[in-house]
Motif scaffolding. Structure first.
Motif, mmCIF file in Angstrom:
data_model
loop_
_atom_site.group_PDB
_atom_site.id
_atom_site.type_symbol
_atom_site.label_atom_id
_atom_site.label_comp_id
_atom_site.label_asym_id
_atom_site.label_seq_id
_atom_site.Cartn_x
_atom_site.Cartn_y
_atom_site.Cartn_z
ATOM 1 N N ASP A 87 30.225 37.627 47.079
ATOM 2 C CA ASP A 87 30.645 38.940 46.582
ATOM 3 C C ASP A 87 31.391 38.815 45.258
ATOM 4 N N ARG A 88 32.268 37.828 45.174
ATOM 5 C CA ARG A 88 33.036 37.657 43.937
ATOM 6 C C ARG A 88 32.111 37.343 42.761
ATOM 7 N N ARG A 89 31.104 36.528 43.009
ATOM 8 C CA ARG A 89 30.145 36.237 41.936
ATOM 9 C C ARG A 89 29.358 37.480 41.559
ATOM 10 N N LEU A 90 29.052 38.329 42.533
ATOM 11 C CA LEU A 90 28.334 39.571 42.243
ATOM 12 C C LEU A 90 29.182 40.491 41.374
ATOM 13 N N LEU A 91 30.460 40.577 41.654
ATOM 14 C CA LEU A 91 31.352 41.356 40.800
ATOM 15 C C LEU A 91 31.322 40.828 39.373
ATOM 16 N N ALA A 92 31.402 39.519 39.244
ATOM 17 C CA ALA A 92 31.379 38.924 37.908
ATOM 18 C C ALA A 92 30.056 39.207 37.197
ATOM 19 N N ASP A 93 28.955 39.094 37.915
ATOM 20 C CA ASP A 93 27.635 39.287 37.316
ATOM 21 C C ASP A 93 27.403 40.722 36.874
ATOM 22 N N THR A 94 27.934 41.678 37.623
ATOM 23 C CA THR A 94 27.702 43.094 37.306
ATOM 24 C C THR A 94 28.779 43.684 36.408
ATOM 25 N N GLY A 95 29.927 43.027 36.295
ATOM 26 C CA GLY A 95 31.027 43.550 35.492
ATOM 27 C C GLY A 95 31.918 44.527 36.218
ATOM 28 N N ALA A 96 31.638 44.795 37.500
ATOM 29 C CA ALA A 96 32.464 45.731 38.264
ATOM 30 C C ALA A 96 33.850 45.142 38.491
ATOM 31 N N GLN A 97 34.840 46.017 38.594
ATOM 32 C CA GLN A 97 36.213 45.561 38.759
ATOM 33 C C GLN A 97 36.779 45.943 40.122
ATOM 34 N N ILE A 98 37.767 45.170 40.550
ATOM 35 C CA ILE A 98 38.538 45.491 41.749
ATOM 36 C C ILE A 98 39.877 46.072 41.326
ATOM 37 N N ALA A 99 40.231 47.219 41.893
ATOM 38 C CA ALA A 99 41.547 47.814 41.699
ATOM 39 C C ALA A 99 42.462 47.311 42.811
ATOM 40 N N PHE A 100 43.413 46.485 42.447
ATOM 41 C CA PHE A 100 44.360 45.868 43.370
ATOM 42 C C PHE A 100 45.415 46.904 43.762
ATOM 43 N N CYS A 101 45.523 47.176 45.065
ATOM 44 C CA CYS A 101 46.406 48.224 45.576
ATOM 45 C C CYS A 101 47.439 47.626 46.537
ATOM 46 N N PRO A 102 48.399 46.855 46.037
ATOM 47 C CA PRO A 102 49.269 46.091 46.934
ATOM 48 C C PRO A 102 50.146 46.944 47.836
ATOM 49 N N SER A 103 50.699 48.030 47.323
ATOM 50 C CA SER A 103 51.591 48.853 48.152
ATOM 51 C C SER A 103 50.832 49.455 49.321
ATOM 52 N N SER A 104 49.652 49.974 49.054
ATOM 53 C CA SER A 104 48.819 50.555 50.104
ATOM 54 C C SER A 104 48.390 49.496 51.105
ATOM 55 N N ASN A 105 47.997 48.332 50.621
ATOM 56 C CA ASN A 105 47.534 47.275 51.518
ATOM 57 C C ASN A 105 48.635 46.813 52.457
ATOM 58 N N LEU A 106 49.861 46.751 51.960
ATOM 59 C CA LEU A 106 50.992 46.394 52.808
ATOM 60 C C LEU A 106 51.313 47.519 53.783
ATOM 61 N N PHE A 107 51.340 48.758 53.292
ATOM 62 C CA PHE A 107 51.758 49.890 54.115
ATOM 63 C C PHE A 107 50.801 50.132 55.277
ATOM 64 N N LEU A 108 49.501 49.990 55.014
ATOM 65 C CA LEU A 108 48.508 50.210 56.061
ATOM 66 C C LEU A 108 48.142 48.930 56.814
ATOM 67 N N GLY A 109 48.749 47.811 56.427
ATOM 68 C CA GLY A 109 48.476 46.553 57.108
ATOM 69 C C GLY A 109 47.059 46.049 56.914
ATOM 70 N N SER A 110 46.493 46.307 55.726
ATOM 71 C CA SER A 110 45.081 46.003 55.501
ATOM 72 C C SER A 110 44.819 44.531 55.219
ATOM 73 N N GLY A 111 45.741 43.864 54.543
ATOM 74 C CA GLY A 111 45.541 42.463 54.206
ATOM 75 C C GLY A 111 46.076 42.145 52.831
ATOM 76 N N LEU A 112 45.894 40.910 52.387
ATOM 77 C CA LEU A 112 46.448 40.398 51.138
ATOM 78 C C LEU A 112 45.320 40.023 50.183
ATOM 79 N N LEU A 113 45.271 40.676 49.050
ATOM 80 C CA LEU A 113 44.241 40.372 48.053
ATOM 81 C C LEU A 113 44.590 39.087 47.302
ATOM 82 N N ASP A 114 43.607 38.221 47.128
ATOM 83 C CA ASP A 114 43.775 37.000 46.337
ATOM 84 C C ASP A 114 43.285 37.275 44.917
#
Length: 450
Positions: free
Chosen positions: A293-320
């Motif tokens: 998936d990470r390579r696909l993001l790189a190949d297509t140019g799509a970006q990830i919006a890092f949402c740390p407060s939301s991820n912590l608040f909803l217990g979703s996980g930790l983005l690397d």
């Protein structure tokens, strides 16, 4: 009259203060390592300078010690204060101010319990107009001058949001939400109606002023394959359109997507198959992605919006974040209100520091602020307009107090070196430190209430 809309743009404006922006990505080096590189690290620090603005655009900067703008310049003296480019929030939900700080659920329950009931109210045009103004004024009041925004499925909510942003001269990327299944009937559209509404909104708003339209897929489970395909066709057909959605935020969500789309290799692949990944695609979260998936993001140019407060608040996980960048993917920073708990980018970045520290990474103030300014602009393809004080950019800037209150003032006095001072500011500051907001050179500073 709305006080935000009453001001005009001076023909020639000079703003004095401590200017900080970025000319390149400072990367993941330590503050000590970056200190030895200076300007080569992409950090542009110009204490006590005049920022020169003509007709709402930046034309240069001059040291105050040796230069004073002439009488034909309107001058604003903020000496001793920090001046940054306006923050860029790459993923936020305007209707979710209504449910910010709601207790006790994970992602899928959050939608059912809080988000969907709140969004149904935005079918009311008068309410959508009122709440859109509240939302944009709140963004400005937190130092955010550009954003990528989800309204609701209702065309009137997108009209209200885009119209209010246009009146303020803000750079906004937004579009009507697409949902034709797995949501309350009052929030479901259909493929034909959604395409008609989207085309009408694109015709009216895309490229108008500082606006751009985004095909806004809520997330894969709430769109049928036919609706995803329609969005992909529009994205390919209309130049400059953006696409925004969510991906791999929560493990239960990922399992659900696998059940709904068994033909796809992964959650991200669902969007790729529909033609929805390109250099203007903004996908929130991306926590549960693999190396392919990470390579696909790189190949297509799509970006990830890092949402740390939301991820912590909803217990979703930790983005690397470093792992994404190591694969060549782009990452920006987002508040994700209302899963996120504040529109403040400082609070969001402070949570980002904690998320990364839990994984053994250390987020410098340089890298953090780059991700919320010049880095976000670059990921959106808008580096010539927003995110820095480069000549020709729109004069979207925010003036901040370095410290407020006895604790902050004490810490600021003890800081040694610019990074230590800036990191303390980033950790301790919030909207109460905001002094002035300019959008394309126009004063849109909020009126404080007691």
């Amino acid at each position: 009259m709305n006080p935000f809309l009453a001001s005009t743009t001076p023909a020639r404006l000079a703003v004095r203060g401590d200017l900080l922006d970025f000319t390149a990505d400072p990367g993941w080096a330590s503050p000590a390592e970056l200190a030895g590189r200076g300007a080569a690290a992409g950090i542009r620090w110009r204490p006590d300078h005049w920022l020169m603005i003509e007709q709402g655009r930046i034309v240069g900067a001059e040291p105050a010690a040796t230069s004073t703008p002439g009488a034909d310049w309107q001058r604003i003296d903020h000496r001793g204060r920090l001046i940054l480019p306006g923050f860029i929030d790459t993923h936020v939900h305007s209707p979710q101010l209504d449910v910010i700080a709601s207790h006790g659920t994970e992602l899928l329950d959050w939608l059912e319990t809080y988000t969907f009931p709140a969004e149904q109210r935005y079918a009311d045009e008068a309410l959508a107009v009122e709440r859109s103004a509240l939302f944009l004024d709140a963004l400005l009041g937190h130092g955010t001058t550009s954003a990528v925004v989800f309204p609701t499925v209702h065309r009137v909510s997108a009209e209200a949001l885009l119209g209010a942003a246009h009146a303020r001269g803000m750079r906004l990327v937004a579009g009507k939400v697409l949902m034709d299944r797995h949501a309350p009937p009052a929030l479901c559209d259909d493929v034909i109606g959604a395409e008609a509404d989207s085309r009408a909104l694109i015709e009216r708003w895309h490229g108008r002023g500082r606006l751009a339209y985004a095909l806004t897929v809520r997330f894969a489970p709430t769109s049928t394959p036919a609706q995803l395909a329609m969005a992909g066709r529009l994205l390919a057909e209309v130049p400059g359109l953006y696409m925004q959605t969510h991906v791999a935020e929560n493990r239960d969500e990922v399992r659900w997507v696998a059940e709904l789309f068994p033909e796809a290799r992964s959650y991200l692949d669902v969007y790729h198959r529909a033609g929805l990944l390109n250099g203007r695609s903004v996908l929130a979260h991306g926590i549960w992605l693999d190396d392919t998936d990470r390579r696909l993001l790189a190949d297509t140019g799509a970006q990830i919006a890092f949402c740390p407060s939301s991820n912590l608040f909803l217990g979703s996980g930790l983005l690397d974040w470093p792992a994404l960048e190591a694969a060549g993917a782009r990452v920006s920073v987002a508040s994700d209100v209302g899963g996120g708990t504040s529109l403040s980018m400082q609070r969001t970045l402070a949570d980002g520091y904690k998320v990364l520290a839990l994984q053994g990474h250390k987020l410098s103030a340089w890298k953090a602020l780059y991700g919320a300014t010049a880095g976000a602009a670059l990921a959106l393809g808008l580096e010539g307009e927003i995110g820095s004080f480069a000549e020709g950019c729109c004069a979207d800037l925010v003036v901040w107090d370095w410290a407020r209150g006895p604790v902050g003032e004490h810490r600021d006095r003890l800081a040694t070196g610019l990074h230590e001072r800036l990191f303390a500011w980033l950790t301790l500051s919030d909207e109460r430190h905001l002094v002035q907001v300019l959008v394309a050179g126009r004063d849109l500073t909020p009126t404080r209430t007691a």
